[in-house]
Design a protein around this motif. Structure first.
Motif, mmCIF file in Angstrom:
data_model
loop_
_atom_site.group_PDB
_atom_site.id
_atom_site.type_symbol
_atom_site.label_atom_id
_atom_site.label_comp_id
_atom_site.label_asym_id
_atom_site.label_seq_id
_atom_site.Cartn_x
_atom_site.Cartn_y
_atom_site.Cartn_z
ATOM 1 N N ALA A 1 41.208 38.381 46.148
ATOM 2 C CA ALA A 1 41.018 39.301 45.024
ATOM 3 C C ALA A 1 40.472 40.642 45.504
ATOM 4 C CB ALA A 1 40.081 38.680 43.997
ATOM 5 N N GLY B 1 43.147 42.569 47.312
ATOM 6 C CA GLY B 1 44.129 43.090 46.371
ATOM 7 C C GLY B 1 43.611 44.284 45.600
ATOM 8 N N ILE B 2 42.358 44.221 45.142
ATOM 9 C CA ILE B 2 41.780 45.342 44.397
ATOM 10 C C ILE B 2 41.665 46.570 45.292
ATOM 11 C CG2 ILE B 2 39.687 46.151 43.251
ATOM 12 C CD1 ILE B 2 39.288 43.272 42.239
ATOM 13 N N GLN C 1 45.318 47.879 45.968
ATOM 14 C CA GLN C 1 46.107 48.307 44.819
ATOM 15 C C GLN C 1 45.273 49.126 43.833
ATOM 16 O OE1 GLN C 1 49.356 47.920 44.313
ATOM 17 N NE2 GLN C 1 49.759 46.716 46.141
ATOM 18 N N CYS D 1 50.246 47.328 39.880
ATOM 19 C CA CYS D 1 49.385 46.474 40.699
ATOM 20 C C CYS D 1 49.829 45.012 40.685
ATOM 21 C CB CYS D 1 47.943 46.559 40.217
ATOM 22 S SG CYS D 1 47.138 48.123 40.571
ATOM 23 N N THR D 2 50.649 44.611 39.726
ATOM 24 C CA THR D 2 51.058 43.214 39.635
ATOM 25 C C THR D 2 52.379 42.995 40.353
ATOM 26 O OG1 THR D 2 52.123 43.652 37.494
ATOM 27 C CG2 THR D 2 49.863 42.831 37.443
ATOM 28 N N CYS E 1 46.681 40.658 41.955
ATOM 29 C CA CYS E 1 45.890 40.451 43.174
ATOM 30 C C CYS E 1 45.970 38.996 43.630
ATOM 31 C CB CYS E 1 44.441 40.861 42.959
ATOM 32 S SG CYS E 1 44.222 42.618 42.590
#
Length: 507
Positions: free
Chosen positions: A74, A77-78, A81, A188-189, A443
């Motif tokens: 997570a 990913g954050i 993105q 972001c997805t 994420c």
């Protein structure tokens, strides 16, 4: 969790969202007072007038995920993105001379933005759904640290009846409106079916009405068609004049009647409880097709019906001969209909700095009617009539320009007071947005539901609709003291759609 005390409420209401700075090197650099990290070399961007008017408005997006949270994945990913976009790496700064605030890049520390709250585990075990709801409600009493970029991820890593874990994303409204955040979410997805690609984009909306371009009819259409085309502009001008007059009257003296939905304690901050309920998008579309209207018409009709059911049940009012007329602030995106697709393409190709972040909103003062109808479809018919009338007006363009002009002429305090007064004279805020049309991963975590809402408007009730795959989520942000039975109001939305759908099937 318990609500914050009176001192916290006072701080929340009076906080300032600009950070005082001192300039150095002849004004070429900024040292953020009380902040973390140095401002980037990117030239500061002025904070837009609409963003300055939303200094006490926050967006809260509750996302259910299908798996427990994998913290390293997570965070990665954050960072890769979400946190790479300019507005989410910036703070608002103001020079000592009190000039207009600007967006200035700063150093980002993810530990300041990813929060694992400490909860009462006995309460979580007893009712995890309520524990999530209580925690999200508590966010409305907690100010954000304006020395950091104004966004947070609150991770509630325990299962509920809806998901394996829940994330509440809190974002200050000045960073962007609903369309900005939807663009960010879509970029972001990834598709859950194929994580290597972006999710399928929502279909482009089909807009109609005099507010949008109407091509001139060909000469072969005849004189009657040409006269109708000219008349549409006469109607547009007249409706705009009427709506603009109503806007000014609302800012000065025109108030909605007091009902169960009207805010009781003006001037006092009240904790907001945010709740949601999933409705069948297929049922909504069935009604849309049967009534030859739009999804928005159906959602407005469902809201008419739900509020009417709740009102007559709670008030004991037996006078059902005439409708009670209320008004809602309907937020409208002013970007082109193709903007979502275009912006996602820009982000995907590494041109995220070219995306127009921020707020590009106008609003419409939309009549709402509380009444009892024997035919449930009458709610949709009335909604369509009202919405079609509002489409034949430039009210939404005027309100957007009026906000900017008032701010420039009279300053932030006067503009904010006028804006607050106008909202206080209406009863409800309303919006709806189309979301991903297939299941997505955020994420690295499959998303079960998306429930956006917010707090800040001086109203006791806000209604937001958000679609995701085949679900239309109705999200309510309510004054907790005024609507202790808000789940009953959600039941009324479900029952209203059922009755309207059953009536549409008979057609």
């Amino acid at each position: 969790m318990n609500a914050a005390g009176a001192d916290t409420d006072t701080v929340l209401r009076k906080r300032q969202l600009t950070v005082r700075t001192t300039s150095s090197n002849g004004g070429n650099g900024f040292r953020v007072g009380g902040g973390k990290g140095a401002a980037a070399a990117t030239p500061p961007e002025p904070v837009s007038p609409s963003a300055r008017l939303l200094e006490d408005f926050f967006i809260v997006v509750v996302i259910g995920i299908a798996t427990p949270v994998n913290d390293p994945v997570a965070r990665a990913g954050i960072a890769a993105q979400f946190a790479r976009y300019p507005r989410f790496r910036s703070i608002q700064v103001t020079d000592e001379d009190g000039g207009n605030p600007r967006w200035v890049r700063t150093t980002l520390n993810l530990d300041d933005h990813i929060i694992y709250p400490e909860l009462d585990m006995d309460a979580v075990a007893a009712d995890p759904d309520k524990a999530v709801e209580d925690y999200v409600a508590s966010l409305s009493t907690k100010p954000m640290d304006e020395s950091r970029p104004l966004w947070e991820f609150h991770v509630l890593d325990f299962p509920t009846s809806e998901a394996a874990a829940t994330t509440a994303i809190r974002v200050h409204h000045s960073l962007g409106d609903g369309m900005s955040l939807l663009t960010l979410l879509m970029a972001c997805t990834r598709s859950a079916a194929d994580p290597a690609r972006l999710p399928a984009m929502p279909p482009l909306p089909t807009r109609a009405g005099a507010i949008y371009a109407r091509p001139r009819p060909p000469a072969s259409a005849g004189a009657l068609a040409f006269a109708a085309w000219l008349w549409s502009f006469v109607a547009l001008a007249w409706h705009t004049v009427v709506d603009v007059a109503s806007f000014f009257a609302t800012t000065m003296f025109l108030k909605d009647p007091h009902t169960l939905f009207k805010r009781v304690k003006h001037g006092e901050f009240q904790r907001k409880r945010i709740v949601h309920r999933g409705l069948s998008l297929d049922d909504v579309k069935l009604v849309k097709n049967a009534m030859n209207c739009t999804v928005n018409d159906v959602l407005v009709g469902i809201t008419y019906s739900a509020l009417s059911r709740y009102y007559y049940r709670k008030s004991g009012d037996t006078d059902t001969d005439e409708d009670i007329r209320l008004r809602t602030i309907l937020l409208v995106n002013l970007r082109p209909t193709t903007s979502l697709h275009a912006y996602v393409d820009m982000i995907n190709s590494g041109r995220e700095d070219e995306v127009k972040w921020g707020n590009a909103l106008g609003f419409i003062i939309l009549p709402f009617f509380i009444g009892m109808h024997k035919d449930p479809l009458d709610y949709v018919r009335k909604a369509k009539k009202v919405v079609d009338r509002k489409k034949s007006s430039l009210e939404v363009v005027f309100t957007h320009l009026a906000a900017e002009v008032i701010l420039k002429l009279f300053g932030l305090k006067a503009a904010a007071a006028i804006f607050h007064r106008m909202i206080s004279h209406t009863t409800i805020s309303f919006s709806n947005m189309i979301g991903p049309v297939e299941q997505v991963e955020f994420c690295g975590h499959p998303v079960v539901f998306i429930a956006p809402s917010g707090y800040g408007p001086p109203e006791a009730l806000t209604v937001n609709f958000q679609s995701y795959i085949n679900t239309m989520m109705v999200n309510l942000a309510v004054d907790e003291a005024q609507f202790p039975d808000c789940h009953e109001l959600l039941d009324d939305f479900s029952e209203s759609l059922r009755q309207i759908k059953d009536a549409a099937l008979s057609l």
